[in-house]
Design an enzyme around this catalytic site. Structure first.
Site, short mmCIF file in Angstrom:
data_model
loop_
_atom_site.label_atom_id
_atom_site.label_comp_id
_atom_site.label_asym_id
_atom_site.label_seq_id
_atom_site.Cartn_x
_atom_site.Cartn_y
_atom_site.Cartn_z
N ASP A 23 0.84 -1.38 -0.02
CA ASP A 23 0.03 0.06 -0.14
C ASP A 23 1.08 1.43 -0.05
O ASP A 23 2.00 1.14 0.06
CB ASP A 23 -1.01 0.04 1.14
CG ASP A 23 -0.45 -0.73 2.58
OD1 ASP A 23 0.90 -0.82 2.81
OD2 ASP A 23 -0.97 -1.15 3.23
N HIS A 58 -7.49 -5.14 10.01
CA HIS A 58 -7.30 -4.91 8.32
C HIS A 58 -5.73 -5.61 8.22
O HIS A 58 -5.13 -5.70 9.02
CB HIS A 58 -7.27 -3.52 8.22
CG HIS A 58 -5.94 -2.61 8.56
ND1 HIS A 58 -6.10 -1.26 9.00
CD2 HIS A 58 -4.65 -2.60 8.87
CE1 HIS A 58 -4.90 -0.79 9.15
NE2 HIS A 58 -4.13 -1.69 9.26
N GLU A 66 -9.74 -2.10 4.75
CA GLU A 66 -10.49 -1.82 6.24
C GLU A 66 -12.07 -2.74 6.39
O GLU A 66 -12.32 -3.28 5.44
CB GLU A 66 -10.81 -0.55 6.27
CG GLU A 66 -9.66 0.30 6.05
CD GLU A 66 -8.91 0.73 7.35
OE1 GLU A 66 -8.78 -0.38 8.38
OE2 GLU A 66 -8.31 1.70 7.51
N ASN A 116 -7.86 -3.15 14.00
CA ASN A 116 -9.05 -3.22 13.55
C ASN A 116 -9.28 -4.55 12.85
O ASN A 116 -10.30 -4.90 12.18
CB ASN A 116 -9.89 -2.24 13.05
CG ASN A 116 -9.31 -1.73 11.72
OD1 ASN A 116 -8.23 -2.49 11.12
ND2 ASN A 116 -9.70 -0.72 10.89
C1 F6R Z 1 1.36 -1.52 6.08
C2 F6R Z 1 0.00 -2.17 6.18
C3 F6R Z 1 -0.84 -2.09 7.60
C4 F6R Z 1 -0.01 -2.59 8.65
C5 F6R Z 1 -0.91 -2.42 9.72
C6 F6R Z 1 -0.02 -2.75 11.13
O1 F6R Z 1 2.05 -1.81 4.96
O2 F6R Z 1 -0.23 -2.77 5.23
O3 F6R Z 1 -1.74 -3.13 7.41
O4 F6R Z 1 0.60 -3.69 8.69
O5 F6R Z 1 -1.60 -1.40 9.95
O6 F6R Z 1 0.60 -1.78 11.38
P1 F6R Z 1 1.87 -1.85 12.63
O7 F6R Z 1 2.76 -2.68 12.18
O8 F6R Z 1 2.54 -0.30 12.36
O9 F6R Z 1 1.29 -2.05 13.83
#
Ligand code: F6R
Length: 247
Positions: free
Chosen positions: A67, A138, A143, A136
């Site tokens: 992303d 995702h 989402e 959440n």
């Molecule tokens: C980032 C991504 C997100 C993160 C998720 C967890 O490329 O795709 O899904 O993996 O938000 O983020 P952290 O590791 O910062 O808790």
């Protein structure tokens, strides 16, 4: 789905790097699907160490990220492009031209999403897709919703995700509200999924994703349907599962 229970974030990072290094050794021209965020930092640090000290060779590797924020250009310090440069691309011998992320400032975002899917497919999808998980539930920026989205798409980030990402920005108003995210087709087409999670903040999401029903309300639950998915989670992230006592 296989769950590897580890003691802490350090062990999680090493274990994920071990799996990724295995793919790189076995298939030098492999395609790696990569994630950003706090969780993979230890994994990238270990891959950098393996490259510098043990000659792990990324010269023929291609990478595709999950992303990118919409509105941040590649030079913005909080863009995922900048994150990958700092934590991975500049630390291993991957060829910069083999590193792909969606372009969050593309003039035509729809076309950019379409092109990203086309490009990933032309490379035969990822041999291994690294995933984090949001509080959440995702994965990438898919989402919680009432349906899964297959294609790479533009997404409005939820209030919870914007809040969670605020730690990287000076003010809440600076956090991008939209992103381009790989869809479920791109993720689920990877030969192997490796989802990593650490800390108590991920406990609810991990319990629901691994043991709850497969539902777009918990996007990560879709990985239960993948034939080769591994979850590497530490003691705190497993606290609400029956594996809690085993680490
Ligand atoms: C980032 C991504 C997100 C993160 C998720 C967890 O490329 O795709 O899904 O993996 O938000 O983020 P952290 O590791 O910062 O808790």
């Amino acid at each position: 789905m296989r769950i590897i229970a580890v003691k802490d974030a350090g062990q999680m990072g090493l274990e994920a790097a071990r799996l990724m290094a295995g793919v790189v050794r076995e298939k030098p021209e492999a395609v790696l699907g990569l994630a950003t965020g706090s969780t993979p930092l230890g994994t990238y640090a270990e891959l950098a160490r393996l490259c510098a000290r043990e000659g792990l060779d990324f010269s023929k590797i291609t990478s595709f990220n999950l992303d990118e924020y919409i509105g941040l250009d590649r030079d913005h310090p909080q863009s995922y492009f900048a994150y990958m440069k700092e934590h991975f691309v500049d630390l291993v011998n991957i060829a910069p031209e083999n590193v792909f992320l969606p372009d969050g400032v593309a003039e035509d975002l729809e076309a950019e999403c379409h092109e990203y899917d086309r490009l990933l497919e032309s490379y035969g999808f990822a041999d291994l897709q690294l995933l984090g998980i949001g509080t959440n539930g995702h994965i990438a920026f898919n989402e919680p919703d009432d349906h899964f989205v297959a294609a790479t798409h533009k997404v409005a980030l939820t209030a919870e995700t914007i809040q969670a990402n605020q730690r990287f920005f000076d003010r809440l108003e600076d956090v991008p509200t939209h992103a381009i995210t790989l869809g479920m087709r791109g993720i689920m087409s990877a030969r192997q999924l490796v989802l990593i999670a650490s800390g108590s903040g991920k406990a609810r999401a991990i319990a629901d994703a691994c043991f709850g029903p497969v539902t777009p309300k918990v996007p990560a639950s879709i990985i239960q349907l993948h034939a080769n998915a591994v979850v590497i989670a530490d003691r705190e992230a497993l606290a609400l599962t029956e594996l809690a006592g085993q680490v």
